[in-house]
Design a protein around this motif. Structure first.
Motif, PDB file in Angstrom:
ATOM      1  N   THR A 151       0.814  -1.219   0.000  1.00  0.00           N
ATOM      2  CA  THR A 151       0.000   0.000   0.000  1.00  0.00           C
ATOM      3  C   THR A 151       0.846   1.267   0.000  1.00  0.00           C
ATOM      4  O   THR A 151       0.437   2.299  -0.531  1.00  0.00           O
ATOM      5  N   LYS A 152       2.029   1.230   0.629  1.00  0.00           N
ATOM      6  CA  LYS A 152       2.961   2.357   0.634  1.00  0.00           C
ATOM      7  C   LYS A 152       2.313   3.659   1.100  1.00  0.00           C
ATOM      8  O   LYS A 152       2.406   4.703   0.452  1.00  0.00           O
ATOM      9  N   THR A 153       1.624   3.585   2.226  1.00  0.00           N
ATOM     10  CA  THR A 153       1.033   4.771   2.835  1.00  0.00           C
ATOM     11  C   THR A 153       1.423   4.814   4.301  1.00  0.00           C
ATOM     12  O   THR A 153       1.952   3.847   4.848  1.00  0.00           O
ATOM     13  N   SER A 154       1.159   5.929   4.941  1.00  0.00           N
ATOM     14  CA  SER A 154       1.489   6.054   6.358  1.00  0.00           C
ATOM     15  C   SER A 154       0.486   5.271   7.200  1.00  0.00           C
ATOM     16  O   SER A 154      -0.664   5.064   6.806  1.00  0.00           O
ATOM     17  N   GLY A 155       0.932   4.843   8.365  1.00  0.00           N
ATOM     18  CA  GLY A 155       0.079   4.088   9.270  1.00  0.00           C
ATOM     19  C   GLY A 155       0.088   2.607   8.975  1.00  0.00           C
ATOM     20  O   GLY A 155       0.342   2.169   7.858  1.00  0.00           O
ATOM     21  N   SER A 156      -0.203   1.808  10.015  1.00  0.00           N
ATOM     22  CA  SER A 156      -0.278   0.356   9.870  1.00  0.00           C
ATOM     23  C   SER A 156      -1.705  -0.091  10.158  1.00  0.00           C
ATOM     24  O   SER A 156      -2.631   0.720  10.150  1.00  0.00           O
ATOM     25  N   MET A 157      -1.892  -1.378  10.417  1.00  0.00           N
ATOM     26  CA  MET A 157      -3.195  -1.902  10.829  1.00  0.00           C
ATOM     27  C   MET A 157      -3.122  -2.235  12.312  1.00  0.00           C
ATOM     28  O   MET A 157      -2.162  -2.872  12.776  1.00  0.00           O
ATOM     29  N   GLY A 158      -4.114  -1.789  13.065  1.00  0.00           N
ATOM     30  CA  GLY A 158      -4.133  -2.049  14.499  1.00  0.00           C
ATOM     31  C   GLY A 158      -4.244  -3.543  14.787  1.00  0.00           C
ATOM     32  O   GLY A 158      -4.880  -4.281  14.041  1.00  0.00           O
TER      33      GLY A 158
ATOM     34  N   ILE B  32      22.847 -16.890   9.939  1.00  0.00           N
ATOM     35  CA  ILE B  32      21.391 -16.738  10.090  1.00  0.00           C
ATOM     36  C   ILE B  32      20.690 -17.222   8.820  1.00  0.00           C
ATOM     37  O   ILE B  32      20.991 -16.779   7.718  1.00  0.00           O
ATOM     38  N   ASP B  33      19.760 -18.132   8.985  1.00  0.00           N
ATOM     39  CA  ASP B  33      19.034 -18.695   7.837  1.00  0.00           C
ATOM     40  C   ASP B  33      17.807 -17.867   7.457  1.00  0.00           C
ATOM     41  O   ASP B  33      17.390 -17.890   6.292  1.00  0.00           O
ATOM     42  N   LEU B  34      17.231 -17.180   8.425  1.00  0.00           N
ATOM     43  CA  LEU B  34      16.008 -16.413   8.175  1.00  0.00           C
ATOM     44  C   LEU B  34      15.956 -15.218   9.106  1.00  0.00           C
ATOM     45  O   LEU B  34      16.243 -15.337  10.301  1.00  0.00           O
ATOM     46  N   VAL B  35      15.606 -14.060   8.552  1.00  0.00           N
ATOM     47  CA  VAL B  35      15.384 -12.855   9.362  1.00  0.00           C
ATOM     48  C   VAL B  35      13.893 -12.528   9.308  1.00  0.00           C
ATOM     49  O   VAL B  35      13.327 -12.342   8.231  1.00  0.00           O
ATOM     50  N   ILE B  36      13.257 -12.477  10.480  1.00  0.00           N
ATOM     51  CA  ILE B  36      11.858 -12.058  10.582  1.00  0.00           C
ATOM     52  C   ILE B  36      11.843 -10.607  11.033  1.00  0.00           C
ATOM     53  O   ILE B  36      12.318 -10.280  12.116  1.00  0.00           O
ATOM     54  N   THR B  37      11.336  -9.726  10.185  1.00  0.00           N
ATOM     55  CA  THR B  37      11.320  -8.305  10.516  1.00  0.00           C
ATOM     56  C   THR B  37       9.913  -7.852  10.886  1.00  0.00           C
ATOM     57  O   THR B  37       8.926  -8.499  10.548  1.00  0.00           O
ATOM     58  N   GLY B  38       9.854  -6.718  11.545  1.00  0.00           N
ATOM     59  CA  GLY B  38       8.573  -6.173  12.000  1.00  0.00           C
ATOM     60  C   GLY B  38       7.971  -5.164  11.042  1.00  0.00           C
ATOM     61  O   GLY B  38       7.324  -4.208  11.487  1.00  0.00           O
ATOM     62  N   LYS B  39       8.175  -5.340   9.735  1.00  0.00           N
ATOM     63  CA  LYS B  39       7.557  -4.427   8.764  1.00  0.00           C
ATOM     64  C   LYS B  39       6.056  -4.360   9.003  1.00  0.00           C
ATOM     65  O   LYS B  39       5.401  -5.391   9.177  1.00  0.00           O
ATOM     66  N   SER B  40       5.524  -3.133   9.009  1.00  0.00           N
ATOM     67  CA  SER B  40       4.127  -2.951   9.397  1.00  0.00           C
ATOM     68  C   SER B  40       3.261  -2.311   8.315  1.00  0.00           C
ATOM     69  O   SER B  40       2.074  -2.080   8.538  1.00  0.00           O
ATOM     70  N   GLY B  41       3.843  -1.999   7.159  1.00  0.00           N
ATOM     71  CA  GLY B  41       3.075  -1.321   6.127  1.00  0.00           C
ATOM     72  C   GLY B  41       3.051   0.188   6.279  1.00  0.00           C
ATOM     73  O   GLY B  41       2.472   0.897   5.450  1.00  0.00           O
ATOM     74  N   ASN B  42       3.691   0.685   7.341  1.00  0.00           N
ATOM     75  CA  ASN B  42       3.804   2.128   7.567  1.00  0.00           C
ATOM     76  C   ASN B  42       5.096   2.599   6.906  1.00  0.00           C
ATOM     77  O   ASN B  42       6.188   2.215   7.329  1.00  0.00           O
TER      78      ASN B  42
END
Length: 354
Positions: free
Chosen positions: A197-204, A258-268
């Motif tokens: 979506t590439k907009t500000s804010g995430s989903m609660g 490290i085999d896998l990195v899980i990131t906290g990308k939120s869509g914000n």
């Protein structure tokens, strides 16, 4: 000393509770908020208490009881929880009644249950547990602080079979306020399209995840919790990269391990910029995964990430829905979780196969 995750349980906006199918069916939401899917609480809480028990307490107690059941443990050596918002529903109820009833004849129940440590206390009351009991309220690293406390207790031989959880709830009032502050999107989106979506804010979001930690090796353990680190306000991307490399080095690892990195990308877009920079630099040769399109954004969402990582290790497979980039065909043996909340509270966790 090695620290193991013996069992875990998670209540979230996905079918993660009481199901043996690890994220087999993904639920799509269209909106700006993800609500937890709640089980039949009568199995975990006395029906006479349910009417007086708030949403977050129900989630926390049920997840804790399920975690103990999966770990074949009747009495934990300690109960530690992390929460940023605490019992919002009871707090709002009490404050509203102060106004509505002109500060007179106020029912005490909502006030009693409005404190942040109510979840940990209710778990202890249910179990009749008189052991160590603590709650950490450290904003975006509340759950990580609880984990650190549990790891210290284990290393000091103060307790074993420690129950650790992260819980936060979303109410209509808090959701409205946080949306006005720009934390959540103002226009409906699909959670499965959150990152495009590439907009500000995430989903609660909201949820409760609990883990049983032990220093006893067993083939039934889910995974090893190898290390954890919290970082407050790093001075830019270069500083953060150095801290990640140092964190791995202190645990006899480098990024190639490290085999896998899980990131906290939120869509914000504002919050995700730092993830994108790391993905192009330090993590460019590593498999990547995301999770907040499943859980939503909230301060203790790292508990969901740890639940996800430990189950990936145990099942030896990465659910297709969380994969952002896949380079290796082998199942992950070492997973790095990197999350930040509002670019202030950063945390790193390494989860490894037994």
């Amino acid at each position: 000393m090695k620290i193991f995750i013996r069992s875990s349980a998670c209540i979230s906006p996905q079918n993660t509770f009481g199901s043996d199918n690890f994220l087999a069916e993904i639920i799509e939401y269209n909106g700006t908020r993800l609500k937890a899917i709640e089980p039949d609480y009568k199995e975990f809480i006395d029906p006479k208490l349910l009417r007086r028990t708030s949403h977050i307490i129900k989630m926390g107690v049920a997840a804790a009881m399920e975690c103990l059941k999966k770990g074949n443990t009747e009495m934990p050596g300690a109960i530690i929880t992390g929460t940023a918002y605490g019992c919002l529903e009871d707090t709002i109820t009490f404050l509203s009644r102060i106004i509505e009833q002109d500060e007179e004849l106020l029912p005490p129940t909502a006030f009693i249950q409005s404190t942040h440590n109510t979840v940990a206390a209710q778990i202890a009351l249910t179990l009749k547990c008189h052991n160590y009991n603590s709650t950490f309220v450290h904003k975006g690293i509340s759950f990580e602080s609880a984990l650190l406390d549990a790891m210290m207790l284990l290393k000091e031989n103060e307790a074993d079979n420690i129950l650790v959880g992260g819980t936060d709830e979303m109410t209509d009032v808090s959701f409205t306020i946080l949306t006005r502050l720009g934390l959540y999107k103002r226009w409906p989106v699909s959670n499965l399209d959150l990152y495009s979506t590439k907009t500000s804010g995430s989903m609660g979001g909201e949820g409760a995840a609990f883990f049983l930690l032990t220093d006893k090796a067993s083939e039934n353990n889910l995974a090893e919790l190898r290390a954890i680190r919290t970082i407050y306000r790093p001075q830019g991307i270069e500083d953060l990269e150095k801290r990640v490399i140092l964190f791995l080095a202190e645990n006899s690892l480098n990024i190639d391990d490290i085999d896998l990195v899980i990131t906290g990308k939120s869509g914000n877009t504002w919050n995700d910029d730092i993830y994108e920079q790391l993905n192009r630099s330090l993590f460019k040769n590593t498999d990547l995964a995301n999770y907040k399109h499943l859980s939503g954004e909230y301060p203790t969402s790292a508990a969901f990430a740890l639940w996800l990582a430990s189950n990936i290790i145990k099942t030896e497979g990465v659910p297709e829905t969380v994969i952002e980039k896949k380079l290796k065909e082998t199942s992950p043996k070492r997973i790095l979780i990197y999350n930040h909340y509002q670019n202030k509270y950063h945390s790193l966790m390494v989860v490894a196969a037994i």
